[in-house]
Each structure stands twice: as C-alpha cells, then as structure tokens.
Motif scaffolding. Structure first.
Motif, PDB file in Angstrom:
ATOM      1  N   GLY A  82       7.419  -9.503 -21.941  1.00  0.00           N
ATOM      2  CA  GLY A  82       7.241  -8.374 -21.047  1.00  0.00           C
ATOM      3  C   GLY A  82       5.783  -8.157 -20.709  1.00  0.00           C
ATOM      4  N   VAL A  83       5.472  -6.958 -20.232  1.00  0.00           N
ATOM      5  CA  VAL A  83       4.108  -6.591 -19.860  1.00  0.00           C
ATOM      6  C   VAL A  83       3.932  -5.100 -20.143  1.00  0.00           C
ATOM      7  CG1 VAL A  83       4.731  -6.123 -17.445  1.00  0.00           C
ATOM      8  CG2 VAL A  83       2.367  -6.715 -18.014  1.00  0.00           C
ATOM      9  N   ASP A  84       2.715  -4.722 -20.480  1.00  0.00           N
ATOM     10  CA  ASP A  84       2.434  -3.322 -20.824  1.00  0.00           C
ATOM     11  C   ASP A  84       1.584  -2.606 -19.781  1.00  0.00           C
ATOM     12  OD1 ASP A  84       3.497  -3.133 -23.755  1.00  0.00           O
ATOM     13  OD2 ASP A  84       2.350  -5.002 -23.671  1.00  0.00           O
ATOM     14  N   VAL A  85       0.669  -3.324 -19.168  1.00  0.00           N
ATOM     15  CA  VAL A  85      -0.216  -2.732 -18.168  1.00  0.00           C
ATOM     16  C   VAL A  85      -0.328  -3.686 -16.987  1.00  0.00           C
ATOM     17  CG1 VAL A  85      -2.590  -2.022 -17.645  1.00  0.00           C
ATOM     18  CG2 VAL A  85      -1.574  -1.429 -19.856  1.00  0.00           C
ATOM     19  N   LEU A  86      -0.201  -3.141 -15.781  1.00  0.00           N
ATOM     20  CA  LEU A  86      -0.431  -3.914 -14.565  1.00  0.00           C
ATOM     21  C   LEU A  86      -1.386  -3.130 -13.680  1.00  0.00           C
ATOM     22  CD1 LEU A  86       0.068  -6.153 -12.487  1.00  0.00           C
ATOM     23  CD2 LEU A  86       2.133  -4.914 -11.768  1.00  0.00           C
ATOM     24  N   VAL A  87      -2.533  -3.739 -13.379  1.00  0.00           N
ATOM     25  CA  VAL A  87      -3.506  -3.143 -12.476  1.00  0.00           C
ATOM     26  C   VAL A  87      -3.594  -4.017 -11.229  1.00  0.00           C
ATOM     27  CG1 VAL A  87      -5.878  -2.365 -12.138  1.00  0.00           C
ATOM     28  CG2 VAL A  87      -4.832  -2.222 -14.412  1.00  0.00           C
ATOM     29  N   ASN A  88      -3.195  -3.465 -10.101  1.00  0.00           N
ATOM     30  CA  ASN A  88      -3.192  -4.203  -8.839  1.00  0.00           C
ATOM     31  C   ASN A  88      -4.489  -3.959  -8.089  1.00  0.00           C
ATOM     32  OD1 ASN A  88      -0.565  -5.567  -8.662  1.00  0.00           O
ATOM     33  ND2 ASN A  88       0.271  -3.497  -8.810  1.00  0.00           N
ATOM     34  N   SER A  89      -5.411  -4.921  -8.244  1.00  0.00           N
ATOM     35  CA  SER A  89      -6.715  -4.827  -7.596  1.00  0.00           C
ATOM     36  C   SER A  89      -6.850  -5.805  -6.435  1.00  0.00           C
ATOM     37  CB  SER A  89      -7.827  -5.094  -8.632  1.00  0.00           C
ATOM     38  OG  SER A  89      -9.094  -5.113  -8.047  1.00  0.00           O
ATOM     39  N   ALA A  90      -5.981  -6.808  -6.362  1.00  0.00           N
ATOM     40  CA  ALA A  90      -6.080  -7.834  -5.315  1.00  0.00           C
ATOM     41  C   ALA A  90      -5.926  -7.206  -3.934  1.00  0.00           C
ATOM     42  CB  ALA A  90      -5.007  -8.899  -5.528  1.00  0.00           C
ATOM     43  N   ALA A  91      -6.845  -7.537  -3.043  1.00  0.00           N
ATOM     44  CA  ALA A  91      -6.798  -6.999  -1.681  1.00  0.00           C
ATOM     45  C   ALA A  91      -7.705  -7.827  -0.789  1.00  0.00           C
ATOM     46  CB  ALA A  91      -7.245  -5.533  -1.658  1.00  0.00           C
ATOM     47  N   ILE A  92      -7.442  -7.756   0.519  1.00  0.00           N
ATOM     48  CA  ILE A  92      -8.318  -8.384   1.498  1.00  0.00           C
ATOM     49  C   ILE A  92      -8.655  -7.357   2.571  1.00  0.00           C
ATOM     50  CG2 ILE A  92      -7.331 -10.671   1.096  1.00  0.00           C
ATOM     51  CD1 ILE A  92      -5.947 -10.365   3.876  1.00  0.00           C
ATOM     52  N   ALA A  93      -9.736  -7.628   3.314  1.00  0.00           N
ATOM     53  CA  ALA A  93     -10.114  -6.786   4.451  1.00  0.00           C
ATOM     54  C   ALA A  93     -10.904  -7.645   5.418  1.00  0.00           C
ATOM     55  CB  ALA A  93     -10.943  -5.596   3.993  1.00  0.00           C
ATOM     56  N   TYR A  94     -10.730  -7.382   6.697  1.00  0.00           N
ATOM     57  CA  TYR A  94     -11.514  -8.070   7.713  1.00  0.00           C
ATOM     58  C   TYR A  94     -12.843  -7.350   7.900  1.00  0.00           C
ATOM     59  CZ  TYR A  94      -7.734 -11.180   9.000  1.00  0.00           C
ATOM     60  OH  TYR A  94      -6.770 -12.155   8.967  1.00  0.00           O
ATOM     61  N   GLY A  95     -13.884  -8.130   8.073  1.00  0.00           N
ATOM     62  CA  GLY A  95     -15.213  -7.563   8.212  1.00  0.00           C
ATOM     63  C   GLY A  95     -15.414  -6.853   9.532  1.00  0.00           C
ATOM     64  N   TYR A  96     -16.442  -6.040   9.574  1.00  0.00           N
ATOM     65  CA  TYR A  96     -16.783  -5.329  10.796  1.00  0.00           C
ATOM     66  C   TYR A  96     -17.121  -6.333  11.903  1.00  0.00           C
ATOM     67  CZ  TYR A  96     -17.141  -1.351   7.648  1.00  0.00           C
ATOM     68  OH  TYR A  96     -16.859  -0.385   6.710  1.00  0.00           O
ATOM     69  N   GLY A  97     -16.603  -6.081  13.099  1.00  0.00           N
ATOM     70  CA  GLY A  97     -16.897  -6.953  14.225  1.00  0.00           C
ATOM     71  C   GLY A  97     -16.096  -8.234  14.254  1.00  0.00           C
ATOM     72  N   THR A  98     -15.061  -8.343  13.421  1.00  0.00           N
ATOM     73  CA  THR A  98     -14.249  -9.551  13.432  1.00  0.00           C
ATOM     74  C   THR A  98     -13.629  -9.784  14.807  1.00  0.00           C
ATOM     75  OG1 THR A  98     -12.386 -10.693  12.414  1.00  0.00           O
ATOM     76  CG2 THR A  98     -12.199  -8.306  12.653  1.00  0.00           C
ATOM     77  N   GLN A  99     -13.476 -11.041  15.168  1.00  0.00           N
ATOM     78  CA  GLN A  99     -12.850 -11.403  16.434  1.00  0.00           C
ATOM     79  C   GLN A  99     -11.365 -11.720  16.262  1.00  0.00           C
ATOM     80  OE1 GLN A  99     -14.675 -11.189  19.408  1.00  0.00           O
ATOM     81  NE2 GLN A  99     -16.046 -10.214  17.927  1.00  0.00           N
ATOM     82  N   THR A 100     -10.862 -11.590  15.048  1.00  0.00           N
ATOM     83  CA  THR A 100      -9.452 -11.871  14.792  1.00  0.00           C
ATOM     84  C   THR A 100      -8.578 -10.830  15.483  1.00  0.00           C
ATOM     85  OG1 THR A 100     -10.041 -12.778  12.635  1.00  0.00           O
ATOM     86  CG2 THR A 100      -7.717 -12.245  13.000  1.00  0.00           C
ATOM     87  N   ALA A 101      -7.539 -11.281  16.145  1.00  0.00           N
ATOM     88  CA  ALA A 101      -6.630 -10.374  16.841  1.00  0.00           C
ATOM     89  C   ALA A 101      -6.046  -9.363  15.865  1.00  0.00           C
ATOM     90  CB  ALA A 101      -5.519 -11.167  17.514  1.00  0.00           C
ATOM     91  N   VAL A 102      -5.892  -8.126  16.326  1.00  0.00           N
ATOM     92  CA  VAL A 102      -5.458  -7.060  15.423  1.00  0.00           C
ATOM     93  C   VAL A 102      -4.061  -7.336  14.871  1.00  0.00           C
ATOM     94  CG1 VAL A 102      -4.462  -5.567  17.220  1.00  0.00           C
ATOM     95  CG2 VAL A 102      -5.386  -4.554  15.127  1.00  0.00           C
TER      96      VAL A 102
END
Length: 277
Positions: A82-102
């Motif tokens: 089993g498991v006793d503690v789960l901390v969900n810290s994994a995340a991503i974010a696009y930087g300011y001024g990104t040209q990637t389509a929304v």
C-alpha cells in the motif's frame, strides 16, 4: 510490520525536491519515494540527497502514461502492500509569450496537471492505508474566482459534484479552449490557472469520496498553495524559496493519526485554511 511509504511526484527539482528533503529529514518514519519522468534527473536528485545524509528511493513515474502509473502501483503493492502519503507535485506550464496554440496548451497542461494527477490518485487511493495523507499542489490562482462565469462557478460549487461531473467540466474546458471560446465562456485565459482550479476542485471531490467509501480509513486530502516560488515552471519568478514553498505541503503530509482537520481544504503557504470560492 510493513514499512510505511510516502510518494512525491515531480520531485527531481523545485518544490517537489524540497518536500522529499523535508520528509526524509523530518518526522516521516518510513521510505520516501522520489519520482520523476526523467531517470537521469531523478537518480541525480537522489544521489544529491544521499550525499547530504538522506536516503530517498527513486522510481520513474510519468503521470500522463497509464502504464507508468501501473508500474508504480504494482511496485508499492508488492513492496509495501500500500501507500501512506501521496504528494502530487508534478505539473507543467507554458512560459510567457509561448507561440503554442492555446488548444494544445490546454490539452497538455490539463493532461498532466489534472488528468494525470487524477489518474494516479484513482490507482493509489484504493491502496492507501488508514490515516493516509493526500496532498495536491495547486496555486494562488487555483480558486473559483479565477472563473468569471456564474453558471460555471455554480457547477463547481454543487455540494454533490461527482468525479464524473468534474471530468465532464474538464472535457468541456479543453474543448472550449481548442475552439478558442474559453475566455468568452468565463474560463481563465491561462491554461495553467484553469488546470489548478480543477486540481483544487478534485481535492474537494476526493475528500467527499473518501468520507463516503464505507470504511474507517480516516484518509485526509488537502490542496495546498505553496506561494510564488521561482522555479522552471514559472520562469523563475517569485520571492519564496523552494523550502518555504514546501513547508505547508510537508505539514499536511505529516498530519498525525486520527487528525481530520483540515480536510478537503485549500491551505495557503502559511498553513492557513482559505475559502476557495
């Protein structure tokens, strides 16, 4: 007796790494699993902590990959039952001024920050032991006021909001973003902010599910805002150190047995419970 175990996702750097450091050097009486997508970076983080006298264990985890989630689940079941503690810290974010389509931003950001976090929780919560602790990292903007439409806010605030209904809202948001109408419909302009609103909402739904699961496991789930910490995620903007950002998350991960407050709450970096609406 089976050894206790804590899992921290996205933990090879930044706030996640600081949380691992705290758990290893604090009061957690068990193994701490440092997870990261990149094996070289994950192992390097473990090696650096080992050099400081701490002893985390590395396990690869990509929360966007169902097979990777299953591998971690099997590892925990086989080695710890089993498991006793789960901390969900994994995340991503696009930087300011990104040209990637929304639309692509929304798909990928939600895919990690919300859908991926939910995927992992759905596999690990059933094997979480009594007095387990779930901590989901959100943000300063992971509050309902980030959504400007009253109708959307009412849907999030429904006292019986289910996991399925939350998923439907998430799918609706991604579709609106792909079609370029998300801002007009009242969603946040930032896909990262939207994803963190969903993480906060997910935490509230998870606590209700845990309270109603017919067991007496007394598992506590909370969302935590670490404050603005300069990391790769935000282009190194902010004034709080990773260690300061990790404080409230560590506090929630180490809530003592039979403590049921705060639960299903949004907790600020200074350990204050705040109203997410």
């Amino acid at each position: 007796m089976v050894k206790r175990v804590a899992v921290v996702t996205g933990a090879n750097k930044g706030i996640g790494l600081a949380i691992v450091r705290n758990l290893c050097g604090n009061e957690f009486d068990g193994d701490v699993i440092l997870t990261a997508r990149d094996c070289d970076r994950g192992k390097a983080a473990v090696e650096a902590l080992s050099g400081a006298g701490l002893n985390p264990i590395y396990h690869r985890l990509d929360i966007t990959d169902a097979e990777s989630v299953e591998e971690l689940t099997g590892y925990l079941r086989d080695n710890y039952s089993g498991v006793d503690v789960l901390v969900n810290s994994a995340a991503i974010a696009y930087g300011y001024g990104t040209q990637t389509a929304v639309g692509e931003q929304a798909s990928r950001t939600m895919g990690t920050n919300f859908y991926g976090t939910r995927r992992l929780c759905r596999r690990l919560l059933p094997i979480m032991r009594p007095n387990g602790r779930l901590v989901n990292l959100t943000s300063t903007y992971g509050v309902l006021t980030s959504i400007t439409d009253d109708g959307l806010r009412r849907r999030f605030l429904a006292p019986d909001l289910s996991d399925e209904q939350l998923m439907a809202l998430a799918d609706e948001y991604v579709t609106d973003a792909r079609e370029g109408r998300h801002v007009a419909k009242g969603w946040p302009k930032s896909t990262y902010i939207a994803s963190k609103v969903f993480v906060t909402a997910l935490t509230r739904v998870q606590q209700r599910q845990l309270d109603a699961d017919g067991t007496d496991r007394r598992i506590v789930a909370n969302a935590v805002n670490p404050g603005v910490v300069p990391t790769d995620l935000n282009g190194h903007r902010g004034h709080r150190s990773p260690d300061e950002g990790a404080d409230a998350a560590t506090y929630l991960a180490l809530l003592p047995p039979h403590c049921d407050q705060p639960s299903g709450a949004l907790v600020w970096w200074d350990r204050r419970v705040v109203d997410w609406a």
